[in-house]
Write an enzyme that holds these catalytic residues in place. Structure first.
Site, mmCIF file in Angstrom:
data_model
loop_
_atom_site.group_PDB
_atom_site.id
_atom_site.type_symbol
_atom_site.label_atom_id
_atom_site.label_comp_id
_atom_site.label_asym_id
_atom_site.label_seq_id
_atom_site.Cartn_x
_atom_site.Cartn_y
_atom_site.Cartn_z
ATOM 1 N N HIS A 195 0.837 -1.203 0.000
ATOM 2 C CA HIS A 195 0.000 0.000 0.000
ATOM 3 C C HIS A 195 0.874 1.256 0.000
ATOM 4 O O HIS A 195 0.587 2.229 -0.657
ATOM 5 C CB HIS A 195 -0.895 -0.036 1.249
ATOM 6 C CG HIS A 195 -1.832 1.107 1.371
ATOM 7 N ND1 HIS A 195 -1.415 2.396 1.626
ATOM 8 C CD2 HIS A 195 -3.197 1.172 1.291
ATOM 9 C CE1 HIS A 195 -2.471 3.198 1.692
ATOM 10 N NE2 HIS A 195 -3.563 2.478 1.487
ATOM 11 N N TRP A 196 1.922 1.234 0.762
ATOM 12 C CA TRP A 196 2.955 2.269 0.919
ATOM 13 C C TRP A 196 2.527 3.454 1.788
ATOM 14 O O TRP A 196 3.364 4.107 2.384
ATOM 15 C CB TRP A 196 3.453 2.799 -0.440
ATOM 16 C CG TRP A 196 4.648 3.691 -0.298
ATOM 17 C CD1 TRP A 196 5.958 3.302 -0.186
ATOM 18 C CD2 TRP A 196 4.661 5.119 -0.190
ATOM 19 N NE1 TRP A 196 6.764 4.401 -0.019
ATOM 20 C CE2 TRP A 196 5.982 5.534 -0.024
ATOM 21 C CE3 TRP A 196 3.663 6.082 -0.220
ATOM 22 C CZ2 TRP A 196 6.359 6.858 0.115
ATOM 23 C CZ3 TRP A 196 4.031 7.408 -0.087
ATOM 24 C CH2 TRP A 196 5.373 7.778 0.074
ATOM 25 N N ASP A 197 1.254 3.760 1.909
ATOM 26 C CA ASP A 197 0.860 4.978 2.635
ATOM 27 C C ASP A 197 -0.199 4.663 3.688
ATOM 28 O O ASP A 197 -1.134 5.424 3.882
ATOM 29 C CB ASP A 197 0.339 6.021 1.633
ATOM 30 C CG ASP A 197 0.310 7.432 2.212
ATOM 31 O OD1 ASP A 197 1.039 7.688 3.192
ATOM 32 O OD2 ASP A 197 -0.434 8.276 1.680
ATOM 33 N N LEU A 198 -0.051 3.517 4.368
ATOM 34 C CA LEU A 198 -1.090 3.144 5.329
ATOM 35 C C LEU A 198 -0.811 3.755 6.702
ATOM 36 O O LEU A 198 -0.134 3.175 7.532
ATOM 37 C CB LEU A 198 -1.258 1.624 5.429
ATOM 38 C CG LEU A 198 -2.680 1.273 5.896
ATOM 39 C CD1 LEU A 198 -3.704 1.625 4.833
ATOM 40 C CD2 LEU A 198 -2.829 -0.161 6.279
#
Ligand SMILES: Nc1ncnc2c1ncn2[C@@H]1O[C@H](COP(=O)(O)OP(=O)(O)O)[C@@H](O)[C@H]1O
Ligand SMILES: [Mg+2]
Length: 304
Positions: A195-198
């Protein structure tokens, strides 16, 4: 025109990208009208926004609530629809429609103002977030996404320049230290859908499931690269414990356990994520590294 772009979003567009931001902002109402028409949607309440995206609550022709998300296509946002389609609602918001040409998406409607940031007990919020990450990163990445291996190699190329730029010996030390961890891990960058931006604001309350992830900036890689946002968000609550290294490690260990990760690899990729942030800051003109990132790195090094 029925759509008025919130002033705070206009300000944010101008702050981050003067000329491109201005023209994107000016074109937004017409773009929204176009998709209301093409996808047969009716407006159903006040808009929400983050730093970039405008999100309009809408009803589909059959009366189902949905959310129309408009954002510019960039390296980071380009894979959002592909990632959501791959997860197919397993821990994430459902994708209902997408137009890759403009980056516009129609999403399952969630509660815009109820995110994990509103869960008072940070340990509970973190447990819920970690469990979303576990489910999301159980999926192999589809073809066509950015790859952590490429990103990590590009970071390593930029380290010498950053080391020559920052002001203090402490900062040079940490840039080199993080780069050393990345250099060791880069031959095995992983293949999961990340996801990278959780962070806490990107998990919203839903009806189909209590908590669902939104807003991925996806890439293919090792889930250890996912942990940093949850380590440094809600930082006041880390400070309030009076023992920063212990509080950071408590968060780190909880996530590593929930995701079933190897702690050393997870620590190394977390240092890699710190490096990514520091390199961006240096590129933006900072001469001193962000203290929060350095303190996370100091704490997490105990697991490397
Ligand atoms: N599916 C959704 N249903 C309801 N509201 C949403 C939905 N997706 C996003 N929002 C609202 O819009 C805001 C910005 O969306 P987000 O996808 O996080 O964009 P950004 O990349 O700008 O942070 C969210 O914080 C939330 O309030
Ligand atoms: Mg967001």
């Amino acid at each position: 025109m029925r759509i008025k772009v919130p002033e705070t979003l206009t300000e944010s567009h101008l702050k981050y990208d003067q000329d491109a931001g201005r023209s994107w902002n000016a074109a937004l109402p017409a773009l929204a009208e176009r998709y209301l028409d093409e996808w047969d949607l009716r407006l159903d309440g006040e808009p929400s926004h983050g730093i970039v995206a405008l999100v309009l609550p809408v009803l589909r022709s059959d009366g189902t609530p949905a959310a129309l998300k408009l954002q510019p296509v960039t390296d980071e946002t380009a894979g959002e629809a592909l990632a959501l389609r791959t997860w197919a609602g397993d821990g994430s918001v459902l994708l209902l429609e997408a137009d890759p040409a403009t980056g516009t998406m129609l999403l399952e409607r969630l509660a815009p103002d109820r995110s994990l940031s509103s869960v008072p007990d940070v340990t509970r919020a973190l447990g819920l977030l970690a469990d979303r990450l576990r489910r999301l990163s159980a999926h192999p990445a589809p073809e066509g996404l950015r790859r952590l291996g490429d990103i990590a190699r590009r970071m390593l190329d930029d380290v010498d320049g950053a080391v020559a730029t920052v002001y203090g010996e402490r900062d040079r030390y940490w840039l080199r230290w993080c780069a050393g961890a990345v250099a060791e891990l880069v031959p095995e960058p992983g293949d999961r859908l990340l996801h990278w931006d959780l962070h806490y604001d990107n998990v919203l309350a839903g009806a189909r499931e209590p908590w669902l992830a939104i807003d991925p900036k996806p890439l293919a890689g090792d889930p250890g690269f996912e942990l940093l946002p949850a380590l440094w968000n809600r930082w006041d609550e880390v400070l309030a414990t009076g023992d920063v290294p212990r509080a950071v490690l408590r968060r780190f260990d909880l996530m590593v356990d929930t995701l079933g990760l190897d702690p050393r690899r997870a620590a190394g990729w977390t240092l890699g994520r710190v490096l990514q942030n520091c390199l961006w800051d240096v590129k933006d003109g900072c001469l001193v590294l962000d203290d929060v990132h350095v303190r996370v790195a100091e704490a997490v090094r105990a697991r490397w």
